[in-house]
Design an enzyme around this catalytic site. Sequence first.
Site, PDB file in Angstrom:
ATOM      1  N   GLY A  38       2.602   6.222   0.515  1.00 58.07           N
ATOM      2  CA  GLY A  38       1.912   6.731  -0.906  1.00 58.07           C
ATOM      3  C   GLY A  38       0.938   7.876  -0.463  1.00 58.07           C
ATOM      4  O   GLY A  38       0.462   7.983   0.516  1.00 58.07           O
ATOM      5  N   SER A  39       0.652   8.514  -1.809  1.00 54.13           N
ATOM      6  CA  SER A  39      -0.394   9.761  -1.574  1.00 54.13           C
ATOM      7  C   SER A  39      -1.814   8.768  -1.512  1.00 54.13           C
ATOM      8  O   SER A  39      -2.040   7.616  -1.785  1.00 54.13           O
ATOM      9  CB  SER A  39      -0.124  10.562  -2.692  1.00 54.13           C
ATOM     10  OG  SER A  39       1.141  11.206  -2.673  1.00 54.13           O
ATOM     11  N   GLY A  40      -2.718   9.755  -1.362  1.00 56.44           N
ATOM     12  CA  GLY A  40      -3.904   9.258  -1.193  1.00 56.44           C
ATOM     13  C   GLY A  40      -4.598   9.101   0.093  1.00 56.44           C
ATOM     14  O   GLY A  40      -5.732   8.600   0.391  1.00 56.44           O
ATOM     15  N   HIS A  41      -3.653   9.423   1.274  1.00 56.15           N
ATOM     16  CA  HIS A  41      -4.072   9.449   2.554  1.00 56.15           C
ATOM     17  C   HIS A  41      -4.113  10.838   3.270  1.00 56.15           C
ATOM     18  O   HIS A  41      -4.083  11.174   4.478  1.00 56.15           O
ATOM     19  CB  HIS A  41      -3.511   8.565   3.397  1.00 56.15           C
ATOM     20  CG  HIS A  41      -2.914   7.358   2.706  1.00 56.15           C
ATOM     21  ND1 HIS A  41      -4.107   6.392   2.657  1.00 56.15           N
ATOM     22  CD2 HIS A  41      -1.741   6.772   2.400  1.00 56.15           C
ATOM     23  CE1 HIS A  41      -3.570   5.321   1.982  1.00 56.15           C
ATOM     24  NE2 HIS A  41      -2.337   5.233   1.654  1.00 56.15           N
ATOM     25  N   LYS A  47       5.456   3.306   8.395  1.00 57.78           N
ATOM     26  CA  LYS A  47       4.176   2.670   8.535  1.00 57.78           C
ATOM     27  C   LYS A  47       4.354   1.172   7.869  1.00 57.78           C
ATOM     28  O   LYS A  47       5.233   1.142   7.001  1.00 57.78           O
ATOM     29  CB  LYS A  47       2.746   3.234   7.707  1.00 57.78           C
ATOM     30  CG  LYS A  47       2.408   4.438   8.274  1.00 57.78           C
ATOM     31  CD  LYS A  47       1.098   4.883   7.758  1.00 57.78           C
ATOM     32  CE  LYS A  47       1.107   4.991   6.177  1.00 57.78           C
ATOM     33  NZ  LYS A  47       2.100   5.657   5.269  1.00 57.78           N
ATOM     34  N   ASP A  79       7.230   0.459   2.031  1.00 57.81           N
ATOM     35  CA  ASP A  79       7.777   1.517   2.921  1.00 57.81           C
ATOM     36  C   ASP A  79       8.856   1.086   3.649  1.00 57.81           C
ATOM     37  O   ASP A  79       9.975   1.636   3.796  1.00 57.81           O
ATOM     38  CB  ASP A  79       6.592   2.067   3.709  1.00 57.81           C
ATOM     39  CG  ASP A  79       5.688   2.715   3.130  1.00 57.81           C
ATOM     40  OD1 ASP A  79       5.600   2.574   1.684  1.00 57.81           O
ATOM     41  OD2 ASP A  79       4.873   3.310   3.626  1.00 57.81           O
ATOM     42  N   HIS A  90      -5.730   0.821   1.802  1.00 59.90           N
ATOM     43  CA  HIS A  90      -5.462   0.839   0.438  1.00 59.90           C
ATOM     44  C   HIS A  90      -6.505  -0.089  -0.248  1.00 59.90           C
ATOM     45  O   HIS A  90      -6.505  -0.562  -1.287  1.00 59.90           O
ATOM     46  CB  HIS A  90      -4.232   0.462  -0.114  1.00 59.90           C
ATOM     47  CG  HIS A  90      -3.192   1.099   0.703  1.00 59.90           C
ATOM     48  ND1 HIS A  90      -2.572   0.295   2.017  1.00 59.90           N
ATOM     49  CD2 HIS A  90      -2.531   2.186   0.467  1.00 59.90           C
ATOM     50  CE1 HIS A  90      -1.569   1.148   2.313  1.00 59.90           C
ATOM     51  NE2 HIS A  90      -1.280   2.090   1.595  1.00 59.90           N
TER      52      HIS A  90
END
Lengths: 333, 333
Positions: free
Chosen positions: A54-57, A105, A110, A219
């Site tokens: 996911g994005s945001g990392h 991960k 995922d 998250h």
Amino acid sequence: MKKLINDPADVVREALQGMEAAHSDLIKVTYDPYTIVRKDAPVQGKVALVSGGGSGHEPMHGGFVGMGMLDAACPGEVFTSPTPDQMEAATKAVDGGAGVIHIVKNYTGDVMNFEMAADLCRAEGTEVESVLVDDDVAVQDSLYTAGRRGVGATVLLEKIAGAAAEEKRPLKEVADICREVNANARTMGMALTSCTVPAAGKPTFELGDDEMEIGIGIHGEPGRERMKLKPAHDIVEQMATAVAEDLPFSSGDNVLAFVNGMGGTPLIELYLVFNELNAFLKGKGVTITRILVGSYITSLEMAGCSITLLKLNDELTKLWDAPVKTPGLRWGV
Amino acid sequence: MKKLINDPADVVREALQGMEAAHSDLIKVTYDPYTIVRKDAPVQGKVALVSGGGSGHEPMHGGFVGMGMLDAACPGEVFTSPTPDQMEAATKAVDGGAGVIHIVKNYTGDVMNFEMAADLCRAEGTEVESVLVDDDVAVQDSLYTAGRRGVGATVLLEKIAGAAAEEKRPLKEVADICREVNANARTMGMALTSCTVPAAGKPTFELGDDEMEIGIGIHGEPGRERMKLKPAHDIVEQMATAVAEDLPFSSGDNVLAFVNGMGGTPLIELYLVFNELNAFLKGKGVTITRILVGSYITSLEMAGCSITLLKLNDELTKLWDAPVKTPGLRWGV
């Protein structure tokens, strides 16, 4: 929700456009589906490394695409797994004939999607190895996970395996190095504040003005314990004890110590945390021989940090020191 | 106040200890008074660059000490000018016989104390040149400033002048390059949130849940206007217009575009801001030929960003590209 964004639905695409404009010397970006690919891909005869999540990392993973690290990254929507077609497209784009490693991960989405992508790629003749990262000692299972979560060790693994791949080592050997890094790395994180997923518009969880969450996931998944805010000394002692006892890290070990900011924590605090970690490890007879201090695997604007320790040997140290040239990590070139 | 700290009175010292432990290959730290000095200082025959200012802006300045950038930094307490004795000690520690340049951000306390320090050093036979950074277009005078404030251009100036000094250019020439960078750079910042000085324990200013401050200073000093939160597109247009019209930057110019995070803003938002800035400059016929995106001059945990543009010529570009090896900026080595 206070963010420097336009329409919440466009955050990932617009940030990718910004990355592409900023780093066109290092990366290529595709938008249907989203992939970030090393500029000179495919590199013939080199094992290719593909990761994603996911994005945001940020800067993980797209910021780690480039010489000496990843060949491609697949960014999902914020905190959402990328899809198998992204992973397949990325794998095809970087396949230089020596096989491809998927660095996954350990989150249910995922894992499932990378498995599907690997099957698709294998059916088309690409040799794919998958390696799992599950370094988070905080909890055994979690909101999005069976088994431990993959967190800070991912950054170290991508750097070290990237260096091995750059030396044109064979697929099995690079995959084994990935597994060696994961087996010798442990992480725990904590949060002072929540973060807000743009599409949700409100904080993922609530935390009182005098509270923190120990063992948080990237998250905002629940951790081990919600407690009153403590001094940095006590926080580091609690986290570092959990990390060090798990492997365990023992007197005489050399380690890479990675103090990571969650996105909203400034560097002055990370150095203060590093100071506590350094004192803690000295007390255990563990020697820090390599360091990384900064915000490399983040949770949007969450305030907090994580501590990762990786037991080093001469080979892992040499691979860590090898040149790298990516938007997020760069040295030697 | 939610911070990863121990006693608020110890924040600067403990963060310095962390920096020293993390970067002992690059820097030496002294504690009475506080200085951060390049490991191999003094470098004989090289003009030495010394800067300093209040802490809370990390990695600036201490994170920019090392080969190709600063020879020393003097960190004050949080948002507090360093003292003349710090500046004098730093100057003496790095004087390699070719003169020393004091890089002074335009804040009343910094200017006064660096003047006193320069006088002390000159009286003892060290040749000192002072250069002033005052690139902030937001306001003419401010809470701590007569004239414009020194902000983002400081990072670029320290890198570029550091490269010139590394080439063993003479004192006047390096000082002139500093002044050229300052003359050709303009910045404006904004905040989504306040920050909290540890010793104060409460936010420096109040900002409503739907408000932002345009033209903010790096200590939370008031800017041009407090207004309702807008989309990133509008925020960037307003800031970039103010920056671009001030020099002015014109069609055909090549620029270094620097999108800086204030400490609490994650990279995903900075790339989104960069995307807007890139589109804005394209519309003006201005070409971005070099970039810097990240949190390099911060205001503790403030959320927000600043935009700096520097008009480039071939020489400034070459100096920007030269190798640098510091805790905060590194490439080429």
